[in-house]
Design a protein around this motif. Structure first.
Motif, PDB file in Angstrom:
ATOM      1  N   GLU A 171       0.934  -1.201   0.073  1.00  0.00           N
ATOM      2  CA  GLU A 171      -0.083  -0.005  -0.282  1.00  0.00           C
ATOM      3  C   GLU A 171       0.804   1.200  -0.091  1.00  0.00           C
ATOM      4  O   GLU A 171       0.619   2.371  -0.623  1.00  0.00           O
ATOM      5  CB  GLU A 171      -0.860   0.192   1.217  1.00  0.00           C
ATOM      6  CG  GLU A 171      -2.249  -0.739   1.221  1.00  0.00           C
ATOM      7  CD  GLU A 171      -2.949  -0.809   2.249  1.00  0.00           C
ATOM      8  OE1 GLU A 171      -4.053  -1.515   2.157  1.00  0.00           O
ATOM      9  OE2 GLU A 171      -2.934  -0.021   3.105  1.00  0.00           O
ATOM     10  N   ARG A 175       0.812   3.800  -3.001  1.00  0.00           N
ATOM     11  CA  ARG A 175       0.793   5.259  -2.676  1.00  0.00           C
ATOM     12  C   ARG A 175       1.893   6.374  -3.323  1.00  0.00           C
ATOM     13  O   ARG A 175       1.835   7.462  -3.744  1.00  0.00           O
ATOM     14  CB  ARG A 175       0.771   5.729  -1.201  1.00  0.00           C
ATOM     15  CG  ARG A 175      -0.061   6.697  -0.475  1.00  0.00           C
ATOM     16  CD  ARG A 175      -0.161   6.577   0.934  1.00  0.00           C
ATOM     17  NE  ARG A 175      -1.559   5.686   1.481  1.00  0.00           N
ATOM     18  CZ  ARG A 175      -1.294   4.704   2.126  1.00  0.00           C
ATOM     19  NH1 ARG A 175      -0.100   4.777   2.678  1.00  0.00           N
ATOM     20  NH2 ARG A 175      -2.422   4.284   2.609  1.00  0.00           N
ATOM     21  N   TYR A 202      -5.726  -4.490  -1.223  1.00  0.00           N
ATOM     22  CA  TYR A 202      -5.601  -3.192  -0.726  1.00  0.00           C
ATOM     23  C   TYR A 202      -6.624  -3.356   0.194  1.00  0.00           C
ATOM     24  O   TYR A 202      -7.694  -3.789   0.140  1.00  0.00           O
ATOM     25  CB  TYR A 202      -5.665  -2.199  -1.673  1.00  0.00           C
ATOM     26  CG  TYR A 202      -4.607  -2.268  -2.616  1.00  0.00           C
ATOM     27  CD1 TYR A 202      -4.736  -2.745  -3.909  1.00  0.00           C
ATOM     28  CD2 TYR A 202      -3.287  -1.574  -2.315  1.00  0.00           C
ATOM     29  CE1 TYR A 202      -3.703  -2.689  -4.778  1.00  0.00           C
ATOM     30  CE2 TYR A 202      -2.348  -1.412  -3.125  1.00  0.00           C
ATOM     31  CZ  TYR A 202      -2.385  -1.919  -4.570  1.00  0.00           C
ATOM     32  OH  TYR A 202      -1.488  -2.010  -5.409  1.00  0.00           O
ATOM     33  N   SER A 203      -6.196  -2.538   1.556  1.00  0.00           N
ATOM     34  CA  SER A 203      -7.454  -2.649   2.336  1.00  0.00           C
ATOM     35  C   SER A 203      -8.533  -1.502   1.812  1.00  0.00           C
ATOM     36  O   SER A 203      -8.272  -0.325   1.586  1.00  0.00           O
ATOM     37  CB  SER A 203      -6.647  -1.949   3.744  1.00  0.00           C
ATOM     38  OG  SER A 203      -7.756  -1.517   4.609  1.00  0.00           O
ATOM     39  N   GLU A 204      -9.697  -1.474   2.084  1.00  0.00           N
ATOM     40  CA  GLU A 204     -10.704  -0.574   1.633  1.00  0.00           C
ATOM     41  C   GLU A 204     -11.277   0.314   2.805  1.00  0.00           C
ATOM     42  O   GLU A 204     -11.727   1.405   2.615  1.00  0.00           O
ATOM     43  CB  GLU A 204     -12.090  -1.420   1.306  1.00  0.00           C
ATOM     44  CG  GLU A 204     -11.886  -2.380  -0.009  1.00  0.00           C
ATOM     45  CD  GLU A 204     -13.056  -3.060  -0.290  1.00  0.00           C
ATOM     46  OE1 GLU A 204     -14.178  -2.495   0.009  1.00  0.00           O
ATOM     47  OE2 GLU A 204     -13.171  -4.008  -0.790  1.00  0.00           O
ATOM     48  N   LEU A 206      -9.423   2.901   4.431  1.00  0.00           N
ATOM     49  CA  LEU A 206      -8.319   3.762   4.771  1.00  0.00           C
ATOM     50  C   LEU A 206      -8.554   4.947   5.305  1.00  0.00           C
ATOM     51  O   LEU A 206      -9.498   5.483   4.922  1.00  0.00           O
ATOM     52  CB  LEU A 206      -7.493   4.022   3.148  1.00  0.00           C
ATOM     53  CG  LEU A 206      -6.856   2.646   2.787  1.00  0.00           C
ATOM     54  CD1 LEU A 206      -6.519   2.814   1.299  1.00  0.00           C
ATOM     55  CD2 LEU A 206      -5.840   2.030   3.325  1.00  0.00           C
TER      56      LEU A 206
END
Lengths: 206, 569
Positions: A171, A175, A202-204, A206
């Motif tokens: 992540e 970024r 990817y974490s949703e 954030l």
């Protein structure tokens, strides 16, 4: 550690490595390789494979147009070819003694220097040194498949982290890629499309 | 002053641009829904702290295409969120108002040298510079609010409401509040009356000044019922029986079916020519009126002209011995002819003044000196609410308020001049609260009423106004410019918004805020009387308010012993 090939030619930006076709451990596209240069002081160069060439020779060109080429002939021309498999690799950093730098190596490797694949521990150690400085080397050349290369590389690192330990790097790296490319909309969307196809998690929230 | 100690989660963004004349731009690092217009923000920049108000929120993108395209439809949700986090942003526009040089951390090496150079504790002052790029910003905490607006438990401070985000109490200093005229504004139904009750209650409890309230619609004295919720609204007299006198206009007037403390009648001799001139627009008087009035005073004297003119007969004629029809000796025409006044002008004035002749509260000889009693009460430190009863017309309001205020002005001027020349006790400060102020303080009336003179000059004589109005644009500019504290609820008219903000720094940035206040919930506090503009969630005028103001148990009726004790017996 088994070497995967030997250096054919190089510059400060990258090199071309020759490998035997028959080798099982030929590096994949997007993988990280290392080229030890000196032991005292310890100095090795890291490079990212961005192209693999299978060049033709005169015999192969003739066989292609022939009818009913026997299997053993095909195998023989693959395994015992005179022209090596060529890997193009982009220099992304180097190690001097214990320190890893994401800078262009001060000296390129020389012809016939051996090339080795990076283990997962090496990969994690290289990627976690500094703050993604080596991304600029990937983004600088105009003729690289940047999106595919980053997708393959991030997928490798993700797999290595899942094995060795560590989290959040993918992540953070994504970024950083967005930050570096956000003034270049078409390129960024192309890279993100490739990252999406890499099916990284990817974490949703954030 | 101690360095603030905030963890990173307290910060909401960082400065990315702006200037001193307008606003600062702060890039938000939290979702925009966490911050609202009117938020009180603190920016920390090295040794300085800046205090400001959020006046705008703006969406932005590093490239317009990131905003235009819904990349969440093209990319996985997590990846799209990462993209949006880096390419889409929200900027706050912060109107800087105050700054404080708090110095380095007391534990740092630089502190001793800095302290030696700044031996006195730093004070908060109007902003004169700006923070650096990337200075972190956060919402104000209780300590920040208290440092700017005062601590609620300090004497003289009165809680008018709280900050919207975190409910920190915001105080006004009542002593400063009464030093200049003030205004409470807002469109109809936005809660001006409740806010006025709250402030008046605070003033009465603090005993900083006497209050004279012209209660045109009989709302403030006795208990009332809210028109929208039908709930009981406690009157000021109910809670402050010993301190507040409710006066009814007219002999037998009852206010909300209750007997007022006393009734006011005006003597005919109290009415002066200038009182009539002030009613020019209301009575549709002609331009000949001043000349006619002057002739009346010349003929009958200042104390008797009204009575004598009223008793002249309009259109009365007699027949002479030779058969001619001539005006009767006690007719208006006869007087006009004898005084050299145009007959039509005189008759016209007489006719138009009939609206006053018919008023039952204007009598030749009042049963008591109501005007004197009101002034006496105010001088003695009591508060007077003059309720107009059934006399709710503009004519009654204009005449009575102006006449009474003229007398008060003269009285306070006399006392102040005596105090300044001979010493003795300082005159008791007086606040005159007037509703529908635009009827008395508009440009046309401004030169004629006693109120504009009070707004302009009378703080020197310890008299100030508290204006309550829904059309500030109709109030004379010169009066508006004299207002110290301005408290405004929702306003929809551009001209009204402009009027409230006239003469204040940052008015362009504050303009939109007034049109977006939540009616009955939020007000904007600004002007000289407050350190900086601030959006306030106003207090509820309920039992909790009275418990806090007067102490618990105030809902029970007080006995005679308590009342006598309060009076000093």
């Amino acid at each position: 550690m088994i070497e995967v090939g030997r250096l054919l030619r190089s510059s400060i930006n990258g090199c071309v490595v020759g490998c035997k076709v028959s080798q099982e451990n030929v590096p994949e596209f997007g993988s990280l390789v290392r080229i030890p240069i000196t032991e005292q002081p310890f100095y090795q160069v890291f490079a990212l494979v961005y192209d693999i060439h299978v060049l033709d020779d005169g015999l192969v060109r003739q066989l292609v147009t022939s009818e009913g080429v026997p299997e053993e002939v095909i195998l023989d021309n693959r395994i015992n070819r005179n022209v090596p498999l060529e890997l193009s690799a982009l220099f992304v950093g180097y190690q001097l003694e214990q320190e890893i730098y994401h800078l262009i190596p001060p000296k390129p490797p020389l012809a016939l220097d051996a090339i080795y694949p990076c283990l997962q521990e090496d990969l994690c150690r290289f990627c976690e040194a500094g703050r993604f400085g080596y991304f600029r080397h990937i983004l600088r050349p105009a003729d690289l498949p940047v999106g595919e290369l980053l997708a393959a590389h991030l997928r490798d690192v993700n797999a290595a982290q899942n094995t060795v330990g560590g989290s959040g790097w993918v992540e953070a790296a994504t970024r950083e890629v967005i930050t570096l490319l956000r003034d270049d909309y078409p390129n960024l969307m192309s890279v993100l499309s490739a990252l999406a196809d890499a099916r990284l998690e990817y974490s949703e929230s954030l | 002053m101690a360095q603030s100690n905030h963890d990173q989660t307290a910060y909401i963004g960082y400065v990315v641009g702006g200037n001193l004349k307008d606003t600062l731009s702060v890039r938000l690092t939290v979702p925009p829904q966490q911050i609202q217009e009117g938020g009180f923000v603190v920016i920390e920049s090295d040794d300085w702290q800046f205090y400001g108000l959020v006046t705008d929120l703006q969406l932005g993108a590093t490239d317009a295409r990131f905003a235009d395209e819904q990349s969440e439809n093209r990319l996985p949700a997590g990846l799209a969120k990462l993209l949006h986090g880096q390419t889409l942003f929200t900027n706050l526009q912060v109107l800087p108002a105050l700054m404080l040089e708090r110095g380095p951390n007391p534990h740092s090496l630089r502190y001793p040298a800095w302290r030696a150079a700044h031996p006195e504790d730093p004070t908060i002052r109007p902003v004169k510079t700006i923070p650096s790029h990337h200075a972190p910003a956060r919402l104000a905490e209780a300590g920040d609010v208290a440092a700017i607006f005062g601590k609620p438990d300090e004497e003289g401070n009165f809680i008018i409401g709280t900050t919207r985000e975190q409910n920190h109490p915001i105080c006004i200093n009542l002593k400063k509040f009464i030093q200049r005229s003030s205004g409470i504004f807002g469109a109809t139904g936005t809660g001006k009356s409740f806010l006025t009750r709250i402030i008046l209650a605070g003033l009465i409890q603090a005993d900083q000044a006497s209050i004279l309230l012209f209660d045109m619609h009989n709302e403030y004295g006795f208990d009332d019922t809210a028109s929208d919720t039908n709930e009981k609204v406690t009157g000021l007299w109910t809670k402050f029986r010993a301190k507040v006198r409710v006066v009814g206009l007219g002999r037998a007037t009852m206010i909300r079916n209750k007997q007022p403390d006393f009734n006011l009648e005006l003597a005919e001799s109290d009415i002066m020519p200038e009182d009539i001139e002030m009613l020019t627009q209301e009575l549709n008087l002609r331009e000949t009126t001043p000349a006619t009035l002057e002739a009346l005073v010349h003929s009958f004297g200042r104390d008797h002209w009204f009575h004598r003119f009223m008793n002249l007969r309009h259109g009365a004629v007699i027949e002479t011995a030779d058969g001619k029809v001539v005006p009767a000796p006690d007719s208006v025409a006869a007087w006009a002819a004898s005084s050299g006044v145009n007959i039509a002008a005189a008759e016209g004035l007489h006719s138009k003044l009939s609206r006053l002749y018919n008023r039952s509260y204007i009598v030749e000889r009042p049963a008591a000196d109501g005007l004197g009693a009101i002034i006496q009460s105010l001088e003695n430190g009591q508060h007077v609410i003059l309720s107009f009863g059934q006399f709710e017309s503009d004519l009654d309001y204009l005449l009575v308020t102006n006449l009474l205020t003229r007398r008060i002005r003269a009285k306070w001027e006399e006392r102040t001049n005596r105090y300044r020349s001979e010493g003795g006790n300082e005159p008791r400060p007086l606040v005159i609260a007037i509703e529908e102020a635009h009827k008395l303080l508009n440009r046309e009336m401004a030169a004629q009423t006693a109120f504009s003179a009070i707004a302009r000059e009378m703080r020197k004589y310890f008299v100030t106004l508290l204006i309550i109005d829904q059309r500030p644009s109709q109030i004379y500019d010169e009066v508006m410019s004299q207002l110290g504290t301005r408290i405004s609820g929702w306003l929809g008219d551009d001209a009204d918004i402009q009027a409230v903000l006239a003469g204040l720094a940052g008015k362009d940035a504050l303009r939109g805020m007034l049109a977006r206040l939540q009616p009955k919930e939020e007000v904007l506090l600004l002007g000289w009387g407050v350190p900086m503009p601030i959006l306030v969630r106003s207090r509820r005028y309920d039992q909790a308010f009275w418990d806090e103001l007067l102490g618990k148990g105030n809902s029970k009726s007080r006995n005679e012993g308590d009342i006598l004790k309060e009076l000093g017996f």
